[in-house]
Design a protein around this motif. Sequence first.
Motif, PDB file in Angstrom:
ATOM      1  N   LYS A 193       0.841  -1.194   0.000  1.00  0.00           N
ATOM      2  CA  LYS A 193       0.000   0.000   0.000  1.00  0.00           C
ATOM      3  C   LYS A 193       0.880   1.249   0.000  1.00  0.00           C
ATOM      4  CE  LYS A 193      -3.711   2.062   2.855  1.00  0.00           C
ATOM      5  NZ  LYS A 193      -4.783   2.112   1.853  1.00  0.00           N
ATOM      6  N   MET A 194       0.495   2.255  -0.770  1.00  0.00           N
ATOM      7  CA  MET A 194       1.297   3.468  -0.898  1.00  0.00           C
ATOM      8  C   MET A 194       1.203   4.322   0.367  1.00  0.00           C
ATOM      9  SD  MET A 194       2.826   3.224  -3.775  1.00  0.00           S
ATOM     10  CE  MET A 194       3.508   4.894  -3.947  1.00  0.00           C
ATOM     11  N   LEU A 195       2.368   4.653   0.914  1.00  0.00           N
ATOM     12  CA  LEU A 195       2.478   5.585   2.037  1.00  0.00           C
ATOM     13  C   LEU A 195       3.270   6.771   1.505  1.00  0.00           C
ATOM     14  CD1 LEU A 195       2.132   6.316   5.050  1.00  0.00           C
ATOM     15  CD2 LEU A 195       4.274   5.105   5.498  1.00  0.00           C
ATOM     16  N   GLY A 196       2.586   7.835   1.185  1.00  0.00           N
ATOM     17  CA  GLY A 196       3.250   8.934   0.505  1.00  0.00           C
ATOM     18  C   GLY A 196       3.632   8.511  -0.900  1.00  0.00           C
ATOM     19  N   GLU A 197       4.897   8.709  -1.260  1.00  0.00           N
ATOM     20  CA  GLU A 197       5.365   8.403  -2.615  1.00  0.00           C
ATOM     21  C   GLU A 197       5.901   6.982  -2.763  1.00  0.00           C
ATOM     22  OE1 GLU A 197       5.009  10.586  -5.147  1.00  0.00           O
ATOM     23  OE2 GLU A 197       3.972  11.861  -3.672  1.00  0.00           O
ATOM     24  N   ARG A 198       5.891   6.207  -1.676  1.00  0.00           N
ATOM     25  CA  ARG A 198       6.444   4.852  -1.735  1.00  0.00           C
ATOM     26  C   ARG A 198       5.466   3.839  -1.163  1.00  0.00           C
ATOM     27  NH1 ARG A 198      11.799   5.028  -2.783  1.00  0.00           N
ATOM     28  NH2 ARG A 198      12.895   6.990  -2.403  1.00  0.00           N
ATOM     29  N   PRO A 199       5.551   2.575  -1.634  1.00  0.00           N
ATOM     30  CA  PRO A 199       4.811   1.519  -0.939  1.00  0.00           C
ATOM     31  C   PRO A 199       5.428   1.327   0.443  1.00  0.00           C
ATOM     32  CG  PRO A 199       6.258   0.584  -2.608  1.00  0.00           C
ATOM     33  CD  PRO A 199       6.295   2.072  -2.800  1.00  0.00           C
ATOM     34  N   LEU A 200       4.646   0.846   1.379  1.00  0.00           N
ATOM     35  CA  LEU A 200       5.118   0.701   2.761  1.00  0.00           C
ATOM     36  C   LEU A 200       6.444  -0.045   2.830  1.00  0.00           C
ATOM     37  CD1 LEU A 200       4.405   1.154   5.783  1.00  0.00           C
ATOM     38  CD2 LEU A 200       3.368  -1.134   5.749  1.00  0.00           C
TER      39      LEU A 200
END
Length: 238
Positions: free
Chosen positions: A23-30
């Motif tokens: 899942k994307m957290l900001g610009e990156r996946p977790l």
Amino acid sequence: MKRVLGYIPARGGSKGVPGKNKKMLGERPLIGYTILAAQQSACIAECFVSTDDDEIASIAKSYGIEVPRMRPAHLALDSTPMLDVMQDDIAFLASLGKEFDYVAILQPTNPFRSVGFIDACFEKLTELDADTLVSTTEVPQKYNPHWVFEQNQDGYLNISTGEEKIITRRQLLPVTYIRDGSVYIFKTSLLQENTFYGPKLVGYPINQEVLVNVDTPEDWQMAVELLDSFLAANPEYK
């Protein structure tokens, strides 16, 4: 030179936050934050992502991580002990001729490790010649185990630490810690004893201001709220 494996367990299934590892957290996946932490560590010789999920494997490869195999289905259940998974993965790597003196478990559900934190943990482990190191956070005094009670079979309360008399003054309470889950480092040889907790166990405190372990939707929201402050302090993750 001691060889350290950065071991990232990232099963595809998740009940609390579906698909949380990708899942994307900001610009990156977790999971991306943990992969970067491993790649930025000077002590980690190689990183291994253990997953049963094709999309997670693709994410790992996009960061330059080799995924030499997918986790077997029988080791990707909710009930599967992490020890069993690790023993199987370490044996697989050994079959490829890859041997490691230490393993650093880096859980993707703990994304906020400051740059240099893993190396500081490993340095303490080796300086003290410990078997295992766990990252820790201090227990709030109101939850200190010396002030926690258990009810016995007769219905009476006993102090959980086994003492007969309670410590009455807050100032006399010893500082206590819990594992926060960000870093576990241990001697690989311990796996032969069916554990990764050796008799010489040490801890290393993590920054509590950006501490989160993503397990529930509330945890995820906390991670979203803490992300900007973490990135401001660690621009390498941007």
